[in-house]
Design a protein around this motif. Structure first.
Motif, PDB file in Angstrom:
ATOM      1  N   MET A 164      69.115 -67.319 -54.013  1.00 10.71           N
ATOM      2  CA  MET A 164      68.348 -68.017 -54.974  1.00 10.71           C
ATOM      3  C   MET A 164      68.451 -69.349 -54.985  1.00 10.71           C
ATOM      4  O   MET A 164      69.698 -69.838 -54.761  1.00 10.71           O
ATOM      5  N   GLU A 184      69.419 -69.448 -66.416  1.00  5.05           N
ATOM      6  CA  GLU A 184      70.552 -69.871 -67.038  1.00  5.05           C
ATOM      7  C   GLU A 184      69.729 -70.433 -68.429  1.00  5.05           C
ATOM      8  O   GLU A 184      70.410 -69.963 -69.411  1.00  5.05           O
ATOM      9  N   LYS A 233      68.435 -73.261 -56.555  1.00  4.46           N
ATOM     10  CA  LYS A 233      69.110 -73.865 -57.683  1.00  4.46           C
ATOM     11  C   LYS A 233      68.234 -74.016 -58.649  1.00  4.46           C
ATOM     12  O   LYS A 233      68.504 -73.677 -59.928  1.00  4.46           O
ATOM     13  N   THR A 267      65.573 -72.033 -59.457  1.00 12.33           N
ATOM     14  CA  THR A 267      65.254 -70.818 -60.063  1.00 12.33           C
ATOM     15  C   THR A 267      66.726 -70.131 -60.957  1.00 12.33           C
ATOM     16  O   THR A 267      66.645 -69.809 -62.031  1.00 12.33           O
ATOM     17  N   GLN A 268      67.846 -70.508 -60.399  1.00 12.54           N
ATOM     18  CA  GLN A 268      69.220 -70.401 -61.046  1.00 12.54           C
ATOM     19  C   GLN A 268      68.924 -71.008 -62.484  1.00 12.54           C
ATOM     20  O   GLN A 268      69.423 -70.626 -63.400  1.00 12.54           O
ATOM     21  N   THR A 269      68.634 -72.250 -62.253  1.00 10.13           N
ATOM     22  CA  THR A 269      68.833 -73.230 -63.910  1.00 10.13           C
ATOM     23  C   THR A 269      67.982 -72.482 -64.665  1.00 10.13           C
ATOM     24  O   THR A 269      68.001 -72.507 -65.737  1.00 10.13           O
TER      25      THR A 269
END
Length: 99
Positions: free
Chosen positions: A1, A10, A3, A5-7
Motif C-alpha cells: 500500500m 488512517e 503512503k 492511500t495509508q494516510t
C-alpha cells in the motif's frame, strides 16, 4: 500500500472514531481511561500536538471542540456525569497498575 492511500485510510478511520465518540455520549471519559488508558481529552491533546508540530496554530480548547464536536463546556454540561465511587476506585487501580 502506498503512503498516500495509508494516510487516507488512517484519516477515515480517525473520523469514524470521532463520530463514534460524539454519538456515544453515554461513554464517559473516565470509562475510556479505565478501559483504554486514553479519553477524548487525550485525543484533543494529541491532535493539538500534531497541529503545532506541523506549524498550525491551535490551542487546547480549539482541539477539544474538534474532538467533542462542540465546545467542551457545552458537552460537559449536557453529557458528563459525576464519576461514581466504583469508577474512581477502578481508575485509581488502573493508575497503580492493578487492572
Amino acid at each position: 500500500m502506498d503512503k498516500n492511500t495509508q494516510t487516507k485510510l488512517e484519516a477515515a478511520a480517525f473520523r469514524r472514531l470521532l463520530n463514534h465518540l460524539q454519538k456515544n455520549t453515554d461513554v464517559q471519559n473516565i470509562d475510556l481511561m479505565i478501559l483504554a488508558d486514553f479519553c477524548r481529552n487525550c485525543l484533543a491533546k494529541w491532535y493539538m500536538a500534531e497541529a503545532v508540530e506541523q506549524g498550525i496554530e491551535m490551542d487546547y480548547e480549539q482541539a477539544r471542540e474538534f474532538i467533542y464536536g462542540m465546545p467542551y463546556n457545552e458537552w460537559k454540561d449536557k453529557f458528563q456525569t459525576e464519576a461514581t465511587p466504583e469508577q474512581l476506585a477502578a481508575y485509581e487501580r488502573k493508575q497503580q497498575g492493578q487492572l
